[in-house]
Design an enzyme around this catalytic site. Structure first.
Site, mmCIF file in Angstrom:
data_model
loop_
_atom_site.group_PDB
_atom_site.id
_atom_site.type_symbol
_atom_site.label_atom_id
_atom_site.label_comp_id
_atom_site.label_asym_id
_atom_site.label_seq_id
_atom_site.Cartn_x
_atom_site.Cartn_y
_atom_site.Cartn_z
ATOM 1 N N LYS A 173 44.841 90.030 42.633
ATOM 2 C CA LYS A 173 45.473 88.857 42.026
ATOM 3 C C LYS A 173 46.060 89.284 40.687
ATOM 4 C CE LYS A 173 44.623 83.990 41.176
ATOM 5 N NZ LYS A 173 44.937 83.907 39.738
ATOM 6 N N CYS A 204 40.518 75.242 2.419
ATOM 7 C CA CYS A 204 40.954 75.464 1.052
ATOM 8 C C CYS A 204 42.120 74.518 0.855
ATOM 9 C CB CYS A 204 41.413 76.906 0.856
ATOM 10 S SG CYS A 204 42.317 77.114 -0.670
ATOM 11 N N CYS A 223 37.272 79.988 -1.913
ATOM 12 C CA CYS A 223 38.264 80.576 -1.011
ATOM 13 C C CYS A 223 38.457 82.045 -1.348
ATOM 14 C CB CYS A 223 39.580 79.818 -1.147
ATOM 15 S SG CYS A 223 40.959 80.633 -0.348
ATOM 16 N N ASP A 277 47.812 89.231 37.238
ATOM 17 C CA ASP A 277 47.843 88.217 36.196
ATOM 18 C C ASP A 277 49.236 88.214 35.553
ATOM 19 O OD1 ASP A 277 46.866 86.227 34.682
ATOM 20 O OD2 ASP A 277 45.637 87.468 33.379
ATOM 21 N N CYS A 316 47.366 78.332 -2.976
ATOM 22 C CA CYS A 316 46.629 79.415 -2.321
ATOM 23 C C CYS A 316 47.616 80.371 -1.651
ATOM 24 C CB CYS A 316 45.672 78.841 -1.279
ATOM 25 S SG CYS A 316 44.797 80.108 -0.359
ATOM 26 N N TYR A 369 54.193 90.080 47.217
ATOM 27 C CA TYR A 369 52.983 89.880 48.024
ATOM 28 C C TYR A 369 53.175 89.002 49.259
ATOM 29 C CZ TYR A 369 52.684 85.710 45.047
ATOM 30 O OH TYR A 369 52.968 84.564 44.366
ATOM 31 N N SER A 375 49.755 75.980 44.948
ATOM 32 C CA SER A 375 48.766 76.706 44.153
ATOM 33 C C SER A 375 47.564 77.017 45.036
ATOM 34 C CB SER A 375 48.362 75.887 42.939
ATOM 35 O OG SER A 375 47.844 74.652 43.372
ATOM 36 N N CYS A 415 42.021 82.610 -3.058
ATOM 37 C CA CYS A 415 42.454 82.044 -4.339
ATOM 38 C C CYS A 415 41.304 81.603 -5.227
ATOM 39 C CB CYS A 415 43.387 80.866 -4.103
ATOM 40 S SG CYS A 415 42.526 79.418 -3.486
ATOM 41 N N GLU A 437 44.261 90.892 48.697
ATOM 42 C CA GLU A 437 45.212 91.447 47.730
ATOM 43 C C GLU A 437 44.671 91.321 46.315
ATOM 44 O OE1 GLU A 437 48.540 88.885 48.435
ATOM 45 O OE2 GLU A 437 48.580 89.362 50.571
ATOM 46 N N LYS A 480 37.886 84.634 41.719
ATOM 47 C CA LYS A 480 38.098 84.969 40.306
ATOM 48 C C LYS A 480 36.961 85.826 39.793
ATOM 49 C CE LYS A 480 41.235 81.995 38.318
ATOM 50 N NZ LYS A 480 42.054 82.160 37.171
HETATM 51 ZN ZN ZN Z 1 42.694 79.383 -1.061
#
Ligand code: ZN
Length: 668
Positions: A115, A428, A410, A117, A433, A228, A82, A413, A113, A316
């Site tokens: 990086k 809730c 809520c 993701d 619900c 790479y 790494s 509900c 280069e 980074k």
């Molecule tokens: Zn609820």
């Protein structure tokens, strides 16, 4: 005759490989799609007529057609270490200082280069043929994902060296597989339509795709890769990183065009900054830059620490922040009842996507940061798809901003929201619900709970969406004809399901207590509660102090149990269960000593004197855990007749294996 056909096939393959390279690697196709398809169908026809001439590296074989059971683990010839990270220009300069000091030189060339993701991979080639592809894994061992990597069209299956080009007999190309942003949004759109969970970001989508066991599904994800560097090489004809990249490009690998050789650290920093601003113009995600000492002999001299090479480092990018206006705060009900406040933002572009919502986590967080409706706020997206509100810009306040208060009821509900101090969450707790219903029923019917066979996700989904159930109590009132009317439900399976539901009524009380889904009450505490209190009514009437007095029940769980039974809606559901005849009294005397406390068992194969369920129940009653898969934490594997793959895994991990007789001894 045969030789003619072989030649013809070989010519077609070469030609297709060539055009693949032009199209997928170099992005400058020479022929039209129709012409390409014609070549491909000619090859397919010949191969169909002569199946003995099909080879795994033929362009027709990018999808293997078989579905794997799992991936084999393989060792990397050279570890894939790494990288250390830096976050500022100063840190980059310090790295350069260290490098020059160690080498005792004034000047070092670097290769810089992007990086990417994505997911790091290693591709092994022998005698110009692709022989194996693997994930990085822990750096020393990774998963063999050859079949999945072959579906990536820019991966060269064969290398056709140009004249005079020297190719190592055995070498490893390393790179990053990624999912282009466009593909990511296409897949998420489809997932949204099918009501499936979305991928958080392109990297997650990419690594999820590479883990699929059916390569035809991987093919549909349209992954791509940038190469790479090299790993193991024998014999090597290049002495620098830049030359190695040249070689890879010549050999037909997809090498990123923005890789740059820099002659000073200031040039490196300038290039890093340039991409920090330009990164959103790419069609894929990058989260920084990588700089490598160019010379291989320098690299060798610098060596590595136990974790990472001393000749390579990443820079980074800082997470991007933007200012916008927080227009409103709404609350959302999660699948388990957690109520989360969500910021509604004036839409703003951030890291390549338009952001109009951000999570605010909970009421405490909002108070701590003093975020108010109407505030100008700073938002940030750090790698994940869900942006965060960092802080309000208080200097921009006009006095009209409003403080947020968690609603009392809520939104889904209308029942009262409980705030749970110890977890700073609001919940809730209403079993009916609608926002939580499906997950609650899935849990209720699951193996450790009421164990209702045949009550799968697809059925529950329909029951909920057709409003056939409003809570899990309604399960016990379903009629055969109602069930038989559901999609993918035959008459026979409806009958089976009805009898499975009926059977679950006489489950031991501990199962029911667990199935209720009281927060914090797991399999084991459910068992303790039912053996102490003997009936559901007794548990329901217990005061917090009484509950807390039990050794294994802490204050958080006690409060949660107490609240659960004092919610009006929950009492209604429990009445429903009782009226349907669900057993709420402990009938079988339960053992009082927990002889298997803390031990985890896995059962494989069939036992003579117990059903698997009964055996698992006995383990739990004694305080042990019964799990369905073998892992490092498994203490015993109980070996029955016709064991499955668990046996081999247990052996590998050194788990103690016992037979049925020994198991009976342990239970005594
Ligand atoms: Zn609820």
């Amino acid at each position: 005759m045969k030789k003619d056909i072989e030649d013809k096939i070989e010519k077609l393959r070469e030609s297709i490989n060539y055009h693949d390279r032009r199209y997928y690697v170099e992005n400058r196709p020479e022929i039209s799609d129709q012409e390409y398809d014609r070549l491909m169908s000619q090859l397919k026809k010949l191969e169909d007529a002569h199946p003995e001439l099909v080879t795994p590296l033929s362009p027709t074989q990018r999808v293997s057609g078989e579905i794997l059971e799992g991936f084999e683990s393989v060792e990397h010839r050279v570890p894939m270490l790494s990288m250390d990270n830096t976050y500022s220009s100063d840190e980059i300069r310090e790295f350069d200082k260290r490098v020059r000091k160690n080498l005792q030189v004034d000047k070092v060339d670097y290769v810089v280069e992007l990086k990417i993701d994505g997911v790091s991979i290693s591709l092994l080639y022998e005698n110009n043929k692709f022989i194996r592809g693997a994930t990085r894994g822990d750096g020393f061992r990774g998963d063999d994902i050859t079949g999945n990597l072959k579906t990536i069209r820019s991966l060269p299956l064969n290398i056709n060296p140009k004249k005079d080009m020297k190719i190592p007999t055995l070498f490893e190309a390393r790179g990053e597989v990624y999912m282009p942003r466009k593909e990511f949004s296409r897949i998420n759109k489809r997932k949204e339509k099918n009501n499936e969970e979305l991928f958080a970001n392109p990297r997650n989508a990419c690594s999820g795709s590479l883990k699929l066991l059916d390569s035809s599904m991987v093919m549909e994800r349209h992954l791509d890769m940038w190469i790479y560097g090299v790993g193991y090489v024998n014999p090597a004809f290049f002495n620098t990183q830049f030359d190695a990249l040249d070689f890879l490009r010549e050999a037909g690998f997809r090498v990123n065009p923005y890789i740059k050789k820099c002659h000073s650290i200031e040039e490196v920093i300038e290039y890093c900054k340039e991409w920090e601003h330009k990164k959103d113009s790419l069609e894929y995600d990058i989260d920084g830059m990588v700089l490598k000492v160019d010379s291989f002999s320098y690299q060798k001299k610098l060596g590595q620490t136990s974790k990472s090479p001393r000749w390579m480092i990443s820079y980074k990018f800082p997470a991007e922040r933007k200012e916008t206006v927080l227009e409103d705060i709404i609350v959302q009900v999660g699948r388990t009842g957690t109520i989360t406040p969500v910021a509604i933002l004036k839409p703003v572009e951030l890291s390549g996507s338009v952001v109009s919502r951000a999570t605010l986590h909970n009421q405490d967080e909002i108070m701590r940061k003093d975020i108010r409706v109407g505030d100008h706020v700073l938002i940030e997206k750090a790698g994940e798809i869900i942006p965060q509100v960092i802080e309000p810009i208080k200097s921009k306040r006009t006095g009209k901003e409003k403080k947020f208060r968690m609603p009392e009821k809520c939104p889904a509900c209308d029942s009262l929201i409980k705030s749970i101090e110890e977890e700073v969450a609001s919940r809730c707790e209403n079993l009916s619900c609608p926002a939580q219903l499906k997950e609650r029923i899935v849990y209720f019917a699951s193996r450790n709970a009421m164990d209702i066979e045949g009550m799968g996700d697809a059925i529950i989904e329909q029951l909920v969406s057709k409003k056939m159930v409003e809570d899990y109590g309604d399960i016990y009132y379903l009629k055969h004809d109602e069930l038989a009317g559901l999609e993918r439900m035959a008459d026979k399976s409806a009958s089976n399901l009805i009898s499975a539901i009926r059977k679950s009524k006489s489950n031991n009380l501990n199962r029911l207590v667990y199935a209720l889904g009281i927060r914090h009450v797991g399999v084991r505490s459910a068992w303790i509660l039912s053996s102490r209190f003997k009936s559901l009514d007794n548990i329901a009437q217990a005061e917090v102090g009484q509950l807390e007095a039990i050794n294994e029940i802490g204050p958080i769980m006690a409060r949660s149990i107490f609240n659960f039974f004092r919610t009006k809606e929950n009492r209604k559901v429990i009445d429903k269960l009782k009226r349907a005849g669900v057993d709420t009294i402990t009938r079988n005397p339960l053992p009082t000593t927990l002889t298997l406390e803390g031990k985890t068992f896995v059962i494989t194969g069939s036992l003579d004197t117990f059903s698997r369920e009964a055996a698992e129940e006995l383990i739990r009653q004694r305080g042990g855990n019964a799990s369905s898969s073998v892992s490092k934490t498994t203490d015993f594997l109980v070996l029955g007749k016709d064991p499955g793959s668990k046996l081999e895994k247990a052996r590998k991990l050194g788990v103690k294996i016992i037979d049925e007789k020994e198991f009976r001894e342990i239970l005594k």
